[in-house]
Design a protein around this motif. Structure first.
Motif, short mmCIF file in Angstrom:
data_model
loop_
_atom_site.label_atom_id
_atom_site.label_comp_id
_atom_site.label_asym_id
_atom_site.label_seq_id
_atom_site.Cartn_x
_atom_site.Cartn_y
_atom_site.Cartn_z
N THR A 46 10.20 -4.73 -35.72
CA THR A 46 11.74 -4.90 -35.81
C THR A 46 12.42 -3.50 -35.94
N TYR A 47 11.79 -2.28 -35.39
CA TYR A 47 12.21 -1.56 -35.07
C TYR A 47 12.84 -0.60 -34.37
N ALA A 48 13.40 0.10 -33.85
CA ALA A 48 14.51 1.02 -32.87
C ALA A 48 13.27 2.14 -32.31
N PRO A 49 13.78 2.05 -30.73
CA PRO A 49 12.38 2.83 -30.20
C PRO A 49 12.84 4.34 -30.43
N GLU A 50 11.75 4.79 -30.15
CA GLU A 50 11.34 6.32 -30.79
C GLU A 50 11.20 7.08 -29.81
N VAL A 51 11.96 8.65 -29.61
CA VAL A 51 12.05 9.23 -28.29
C VAL A 51 10.82 9.97 -29.00
N LYS A 52 9.65 10.48 -27.66
CA LYS A 52 8.35 11.11 -27.90
C LYS A 52 8.29 11.88 -26.98
N LYS A 53 9.91 11.90 -26.17
CA LYS A 53 9.86 13.93 -25.64
C LYS A 53 11.00 13.38 -24.58
N ALA A 54 12.15 14.68 -24.38
CA ALA A 54 13.18 15.19 -23.54
C ALA A 54 12.71 16.19 -22.80
N SER A 55 13.38 15.56 -21.60
CA SER A 55 12.91 17.54 -20.45
C SER A 55 14.93 17.33 -19.90
N PRO A 56 15.17 18.19 -20.44
CA PRO A 56 14.84 19.43 -21.16
C PRO A 56 15.70 19.20 -22.51
N LYS A 57 15.31 19.48 -23.47
CA LYS A 57 14.72 19.63 -24.79
C LYS A 57 16.16 19.44 -25.66
N PHE A 58 16.06 18.30 -26.23
CA PHE A 58 17.48 18.57 -27.12
C PHE A 58 18.20 19.41 -27.43
N ASN A 59 19.10 19.31 -27.35
CA ASN A 59 20.18 21.05 -27.77
C ASN A 59 20.05 22.58 -26.93
#
Length: 594
Positions: A46-59
């Motif tokens: 019942t949970y929405a997907p969660e971010v593990k990592k981003a490339s390039p990083k957020f902000n």
């Protein structure tokens, strides 16, 4: 015997060894060909997907990448990414958004502006693969400069005529504030409204902006089509942010009674620091401008004695239809204002399959002065819709299922214009205890000579019959109504409901309040009410809606706006829920106009 058993044993051992080898090889093949797939089974997620990592990083600052990869904790699906995913400020070439397992990949195919903060909003496009749980309003932000802009504005877009929220509307900010910019340039920043009509534009640079909403039928982010709906406000915005304190009240356990075991709660006030916008939430009223010039859409002849002229809009003034020798067709009643019905002027003309005529109607010139337009129309009998009874006089009425609404006059709608009526040959009868009794009544034809309005004080819970004798009514073709009767009853008061409305908030002096039934027909109106309490009686059971509009120009009808003339649509407020009326029941509601 012993040698046979040994031979059988050796055979079986060899056979099983071969089977083991086959299974082992098959396992190797399957393992080598296997693909990574979403797991199945287990408890419902019942949970929405969660971010593990981003490339390039957020902000990220000084962003110069052409590719963004965002990996989540589970397998995903992308729903209508090409329509839902937006980037603000917009690019000339839309980003390509694709999915690879648990990773969303965004390819940037255009040159980015220097020293600019970009916001990629995925809205509700990202969902988990198994249950479809939405990662709602997920955003990825980066800057090509040395800082992230954090100013934002928010608001709601509502249909100007109904007051209902509108989804999928483009709301843009323009740093060029001249009027024609909305037709020449894409907005500098923008967002798309959700199902509730709400929008938020984030990561705005400090400055002065024009705000403009667009239905964007052409999908080009430019206001060019006359039927595109728009919304605006008559001032520019200079948004900033500031830190504010948000207060909330929570119930906490004060004590638990040792005698009764009851839990006693106490209120406690908590506060937290929030970032707020100096621009309060904006309401934008979306309207379709009235740019359409009057013209004839269609002309037809559905019956030998009838011509139907359909205009693209309600006529500005009286419309006439004449033959080339200036013989006038007779206009008769039509339920639609933009669909005009005309009776063919003579019986001899009805015998001709083709008629030519001139229609004259009002139009507005370039200075919006009323003038007239003449068009020639050809009226051909529609062979597949010919009726054998074209020459028979008949009528319909406002009696529905043998019921005439309380406090309504009886209205008869004839299919031909009426030439003469012999009222001595028409009787109105009341039915009391199976005894019929004739009563006196008044009746008159309207200006179209096709509506007969019967004026009589009909009594509730009574039965009636209107009887037409031979030669009672004749039309312009010297045809007579055949003997006919119409039976109906008038309902008792207990079959209707009452609505009481208590209004909170100031009612402007030039307000109009309307009640609509479930078919969007106006069943009650109040012009310029001054009371905060309204009582509406004699309502049929069913669902209704309430609307108030501010009649700025005093013409007693709602008027749309015009962006280029800086005319806002007249303000509309609606009661936010359906109102259910029940028979023999008083329904009371409170309507807060704030």
């Amino acid at each position: 015997m012993k040698s046979i058993q040994v031979t059988r044993y050796l055979f079986l051992m060899t056979f099983y060894k071969k089977i083991e080898i086959v299974l082992f090889v098959a396992a190797l093949i399957l393992t080598g060909c296997a693909k990574e797939m979403a797991p199945t089974g287990g408890p419902k997620d019942t949970y929405a997907p969660e971010v593990k990592k981003a490339s390039p990083k957020f902000n990220s600052l000084h962003f110069d990448s052409k590719k963004i990869s965002i990996t989540f904790n589970e397998f995903l699906s992308l729903r209508d990414a090409s329509q839902k995913v937006t980037i603000s400020p917009p690019l000339n070439k839309k980003p390509e958004v694709r999915l690879k397992g648990k990773t969303v990949i965004v390819e940037l195919n255009d040159t980015l502006r220097p020293n600019t903060t970009y916001n990629i909003n995925f809205r509700d496009a990202i969902r988990d693969y198994t249950e479809g749980n939405i990662k709602d309003n997920f955003q990825y932000v980066f800057s090509t400069g040395g800082e992230i802009d954090t100013i934002f504005i928010s608001g709601v877009v509502k249909n100007a005529a109904t007051g209902l929220p509108v989804e999928n509307v483009q709301v843009g900010l323009y740093d060029n504030i001249y009027d024609s910019v909305v037709a020449k340039e894409k907005p500098l920043y923008y967002s798309i409204t959700n199902k509730a009509g709400e929008f938020t534009i984030n990561n705005i640079k400090k400055g002065e902006y024009k705000i403009f909403a667009l239905s964007d039928i052409a999908n080009d982010m430019l206001y060019k089509l006359p039927n595109e709906k728009v919304a605006f406000i008559d001032k520019t915005l200079k948004p900033k942010t500031y830190t504010d304190i948000s207060y909330d009240t929570l119930k906490v356990i004060k004590e638990i009674s040792t005698e009764s075991g009851d839990t006693i709660f106490a209120d406690t006030v908590i506060h937290k620091s929030i970032v707020a916008s100096t621009v309060e939430k904006i309401r934008l009223n979306l309207f379709e401008p009235d740019y359409q010039k009057q013209f004839v859409k269609t002309s037809s002849r559905p019956r030998r004695n009838l011509a139907n002229i359909v205009l693209n809009r309600e006529p500005y003034c009286e419309t006439t239809l004449r033959t080339f020798d200036d013989t006038s067709f007779v206009q008769i009643y039509s339920q639609r204002a933009d669909s005009l019905l005309f009776a063919v002027p003579s019986f001899e003309m009805t015998l001709s399959d083709t008629l030519k005529a001139v229609i004259e109607y009002g139009i507005l010139d370039s200075l919006e002065n009323l003038t007239t337009q003449k068009d020639t129309v050809t009226l051909v009998v529609e062979k597949n819709k010919m009726f054998d009874d074209d020459t028979i006089v008949t009528f319909t009425s406002n009696v529905v299922s043998n019921v005439l609404d309380k406090n309504k006059k009886l209205v008869l709608n004839f299919n031909h214009p009426i030439d003469s009526i012999d009222y001595e040959k028409i009787k109105l009868l009341t039915l009391e205890d199976t005894v019929k009794k004739a009563v006196s009544f008044n009746a008159k034809l309207d200006t179209t000579k096709s509506l007969l309005i019967v004026d009589y004080q009909f009594v509730q819970d009574n039965n009636y019959e209107m009887v037409f004798d031979t030669l009672a009514i004749s039309d312009i073709y010297e045809q007579y109504l055949h003997p006919k009767s119409l039976k109906f009853r008038v309902p008792d008061e207990s079959e209707y409901g009452i609505l009481a409305v208590n209004i909170i908030g100031e009612i402007e002096n030039n307000s109009v309040i309307e009640l609509y039934d479930n078919s969007k027909n106006v069943v009650w109106q109040s012009f310029y009410p001054i009371s905060q309490t309204l009582t509406i009686s004699d309502l049929k059971p069913g669902k209704y809606t309430l609307r108030l509009f501010v009649d700025s120009n005093g013409n007693k009808k709602w008027d749309t706006g015009d962006y280029y003339k800086k005319l806002l649509p007249e303000l509309v407020l609606t009661y936010g829920k359906d109102i259910t009326i029940r028979a023999n029941w008083d329904t009371e509601i409170t309507w807060n106009l704030k």
